[in-house]
Write a protein that holds these residues in place. Structure first.
Motif, mmCIF file in Angstrom:
data_model
loop_
_atom_site.group_PDB
_atom_site.id
_atom_site.type_symbol
_atom_site.label_atom_id
_atom_site.label_comp_id
_atom_site.label_asym_id
_atom_site.label_seq_id
_atom_site.Cartn_x
_atom_site.Cartn_y
_atom_site.Cartn_z
ATOM 1 N N MET A 184 0.674 -0.932 0.117
ATOM 2 C CA MET A 184 -0.029 -0.072 0.423
ATOM 3 C C MET A 184 0.828 1.003 -0.045
ATOM 4 O O MET A 184 0.008 2.275 -0.673
ATOM 5 C CB MET A 184 -0.973 -0.027 1.464
ATOM 6 N N ALA A 185 2.254 1.025 0.358
ATOM 7 C CA ALA A 185 3.139 2.410 0.573
ATOM 8 C C ALA A 185 2.811 2.668 -0.723
ATOM 9 O O ALA A 185 3.754 2.245 -1.677
ATOM 10 C CB ALA A 185 4.309 1.901 1.107
ATOM 11 N N PRO A 186 3.494 3.564 -1.493
ATOM 12 C CA PRO A 186 4.251 4.308 -2.714
ATOM 13 C C PRO A 186 6.040 3.000 -2.724
ATOM 14 O O PRO A 186 6.208 2.792 -2.384
ATOM 15 C CB PRO A 186 4.957 5.441 -2.462
ATOM 16 N N ASP A 187 6.023 2.821 -4.241
ATOM 17 C CA ASP A 187 6.998 2.135 -4.680
ATOM 18 C C ASP A 187 8.005 2.505 -4.195
ATOM 19 O O ASP A 187 8.696 1.377 -4.425
ATOM 20 C CB ASP A 187 6.477 2.095 -6.347
ATOM 21 N N TRP A 188 8.899 3.096 -4.220
ATOM 22 C CA TRP A 188 9.897 4.059 -3.685
ATOM 23 C C TRP A 188 9.930 3.714 -2.493
ATOM 24 O O TRP A 188 10.947 3.862 -1.673
ATOM 25 C CB TRP A 188 10.128 5.165 -4.109
ATOM 26 N N VAL A 189 9.034 3.542 -1.206
ATOM 27 C CA VAL A 189 9.372 2.720 -0.308
ATOM 28 C C VAL A 189 9.724 1.545 0.475
ATOM 29 O O VAL A 189 10.549 1.330 0.839
ATOM 30 C CB VAL A 189 7.762 3.861 0.834
ATOM 31 N N LEU A 190 8.372 0.880 -0.796
ATOM 32 C CA LEU A 190 8.792 -0.521 -0.298
ATOM 33 C C LEU A 190 10.210 -0.400 -0.842
ATOM 34 O O LEU A 190 10.310 -1.807 -0.567
ATOM 35 C CB LEU A 190 7.691 -1.154 -1.621
ATOM 36 N N ASP A 191 10.064 0.272 -2.693
ATOM 37 C CA ASP A 191 11.732 -0.306 -2.455
ATOM 38 C C ASP A 191 12.968 -0.579 -1.547
ATOM 39 O O ASP A 191 13.469 -1.098 -1.218
ATOM 40 C CB ASP A 191 12.049 0.563 -3.531
ATOM 41 N N TYR A 192 12.674 0.531 -0.801
ATOM 42 C CA TYR A 192 14.002 0.974 0.446
ATOM 43 C C TYR A 192 13.921 0.100 1.588
ATOM 44 O O TYR A 192 15.138 -0.884 1.483
ATOM 45 C CB TYR A 192 13.674 2.284 1.028
ATOM 46 N N PRO A 219 18.315 5.109 -3.577
ATOM 47 C CA PRO A 219 18.546 6.608 -3.598
ATOM 48 C C PRO A 219 17.693 7.221 -2.439
ATOM 49 O O PRO A 219 17.291 9.193 -1.954
ATOM 50 C CB PRO A 219 18.983 7.298 -4.386
ATOM 51 N N ASP A 220 16.143 6.165 -1.958
ATOM 52 C CA ASP A 220 15.815 7.124 -1.058
ATOM 53 C C ASP A 220 15.564 6.865 0.182
ATOM 54 O O ASP A 220 14.415 7.079 0.920
ATOM 55 C CB ASP A 220 14.206 7.306 -1.776
ATOM 56 N N ARG A 221 15.920 6.870 0.912
ATOM 57 C CA ARG A 221 16.325 6.492 2.421
ATOM 58 C C ARG A 221 15.789 7.009 2.859
ATOM 59 O O ARG A 221 15.541 6.537 3.619
ATOM 60 C CB ARG A 221 18.169 5.728 2.764
ATOM 61 N N ASP A 222 16.373 8.449 3.200
ATOM 62 C CA ASP A 222 16.052 9.184 4.468
ATOM 63 C C ASP A 222 14.474 9.203 4.270
ATOM 64 O O ASP A 222 13.945 9.609 4.614
ATOM 65 C CB ASP A 222 17.363 10.348 3.981
ATOM 66 N N ALA A 223 13.749 10.149 2.350
ATOM 67 C CA ALA A 223 12.529 10.242 2.397
ATOM 68 C C ALA A 223 11.586 8.733 3.062
ATOM 69 O O ALA A 223 10.341 8.993 3.056
ATOM 70 C CB ALA A 223 13.249 10.506 0.962
ATOM 71 N N ALA A 224 12.167 7.597 2.486
ATOM 72 C CA ALA A 224 11.217 6.772 2.723
ATOM 73 C C ALA A 224 11.052 6.408 4.332
ATOM 74 O O ALA A 224 9.871 6.125 5.117
ATOM 75 C CB ALA A 224 12.290 4.954 1.987
ATOM 76 N N GLN A 225 12.740 6.764 4.814
ATOM 77 C CA GLN A 225 12.452 6.088 6.517
ATOM 78 C C GLN A 225 11.661 7.224 7.775
ATOM 79 O O GLN A 225 10.511 7.114 7.835
ATOM 80 C CB GLN A 225 13.731 6.524 7.530
ATOM 81 N N GLU A 226 11.576 8.492 6.743
ATOM 82 C CA GLU A 226 10.364 9.906 7.228
ATOM 83 C C GLU A 226 9.001 9.062 6.689
ATOM 84 O O GLU A 226 8.133 9.842 7.837
ATOM 85 C CB GLU A 226 11.229 11.122 6.507
ATOM 86 N N TRP A 227 8.777 8.465 5.610
ATOM 87 C CA TRP A 227 7.634 8.400 4.748
ATOM 88 C C TRP A 227 6.991 7.324 6.034
ATOM 89 O O TRP A 227 5.739 7.418 6.736
ATOM 90 C CB TRP A 227 7.847 7.860 3.941
ATOM 91 N N ARG A 229 7.989 6.447 9.232
ATOM 92 C CA ARG A 229 7.289 7.151 10.250
ATOM 93 C C ARG A 229 6.653 7.905 10.402
ATOM 94 O O ARG A 229 5.276 7.742 11.200
ATOM 95 C CB ARG A 229 8.551 7.992 10.952
ATOM 96 N N LYS A 230 5.975 8.771 9.092
ATOM 97 C CA LYS A 230 4.547 9.129 9.080
ATOM 98 C C LYS A 230 3.575 8.721 9.221
ATOM 99 O O LYS A 230 2.277 8.938 9.185
ATOM 100 C CB LYS A 230 4.648 10.569 8.117
ATOM 101 N N ASN A 231 3.361 7.773 8.313
ATOM 102 C CA ASN A 231 2.276 6.891 7.761
ATOM 103 C C ASN A 231 2.151 5.733 7.706
ATOM 104 O O ASN A 231 1.642 5.028 7.664
ATOM 105 C CB ASN A 231 2.273 7.082 5.892
ATOM 106 N N GLY A 232 3.796 5.143 8.245
ATOM 107 C CA GLY A 232 3.692 4.005 8.275
ATOM 108 C C GLY A 232 2.387 3.468 9.735
ATOM 109 O O GLY A 232 1.171 2.833 9.074
ATOM 110 N N PRO A 233 1.902 3.938 10.367
ATOM 111 C CA PRO A 233 0.843 3.245 11.152
ATOM 112 C C PRO A 233 -0.549 3.526 10.597
ATOM 113 O O PRO A 233 -1.547 2.847 11.245
ATOM 114 C CB PRO A 233 0.864 4.452 12.081
#
Length: 239
Positions: A184-192, A219-227, A229-233
């Motif tokens: 359900m997460a953006p593809d780049w988050v799943l990829d990270y 390339p999306d390590r920091d942005a994916a971790q932040e996503w 943290r905010k949207n995972g729950p």
């Protein structure tokens, strides 16, 4: 051996500054050394864990002490999202409407902006959940293959679970496990997350060498971790 009981703690029964009724799950654990308190975001309930020799009074005292925190955390939970017709569910970070057509046969399928599911209405939620898990496995396995090839490693097996605290894990034997909810997460988050766990096949630690591998894979390590943290729950509230 753990004993699990779920019950409500009404405000009138116990003078706690909590919503009424507040769902509380009482866990008695032989491994617990102290009374602990947490919020289960998926179930939307308070979890109190007691050592074997501790009584409920100790748990109620902890609830009373942290009532404001519990109330704030419960209020901040994202709304529960049932897998029912007309409901929107994200897939790859994009909203898809669940559309039920009793005339359709076979498993749920993907259409532009929609998940199509047939059969009896009482089975819609299960069929959509099956579809999401299958789609999650397909997408995750695809990214595992790509990243593993880049590092010259191979996963022993890939398992999808419904975890509540970890999006992915790598066992010492090279087995990888992922939460199916990553679909359900953006593809780049799943990829990270996939890149993170595949990198563990080379470095089973979080050393500088490990993070160098992760950065080389995605390339999306920091942005994916932040996503996450905010949207995972919120992903835990689906289904």
């Amino acid at each position: 051996m753990e004993q699990n009981v779920t019950e409500s703690v009404p405000l009138r029964a116990h003078p706690l500054a909590l919503p009424t009724p507040t769902p509380v799950r009482w866990n008695r654990s032989a491994r617990a050394r102290r009374v602990s308190l947490r919020i289960d975001p998926r179930a939307g309930e308070v979890v109190v864990t007691l050592p074997m020799r501790s009584g409920r009074r100790a748990g109620l005292q902890l609830l009373t002490t942290h009532a404001a925190w519990v109330k704030e955390r419960l209020a901040s939970l994202a709304p529960a999202v049932p897998l029912s017709p007309g409901q929107e569910v994200n897939l790859g970070g994009l909203p898809h409407v669940i559309r039920h057509d009793p005339a359709l046969r076979g498993p749920a399928t993907l259409a532009p902006g929609a998940i199509l599911v047939g059969g009896d209405g009482e089975f819609v939620a299960r069929r959509v959940a099956d579809f999401l898990r299958a789609e999650g496995r397909r997408r995750i396995c695809e990214r595992v293959a790509v990243h593993a090839a880049r590092l010259g490693v191979k996963a022993k097996r890939i398992t999808l679970k419904d975890t509540r605290s970890r999006w992915g894990s790598c066992a010492p034997d090279g087995s990888l496990a992922f939460s199916w909810r990553l679909v359900m997460a953006p593809d780049w988050v799943l990829d990270y997350v996939v890149a993170h766990e595949v990198a563990h096949l080379r470095e089973l630690n979080h050393s500088a060498r490990f993070w160098t591998l992760v950065t080389a894979l995605t390339p999306d390590r920091d942005a994916a971790q932040e996503w996450l943290r905010k949207n995972g729950p919120a992903l835990l509230r689906v289904g």
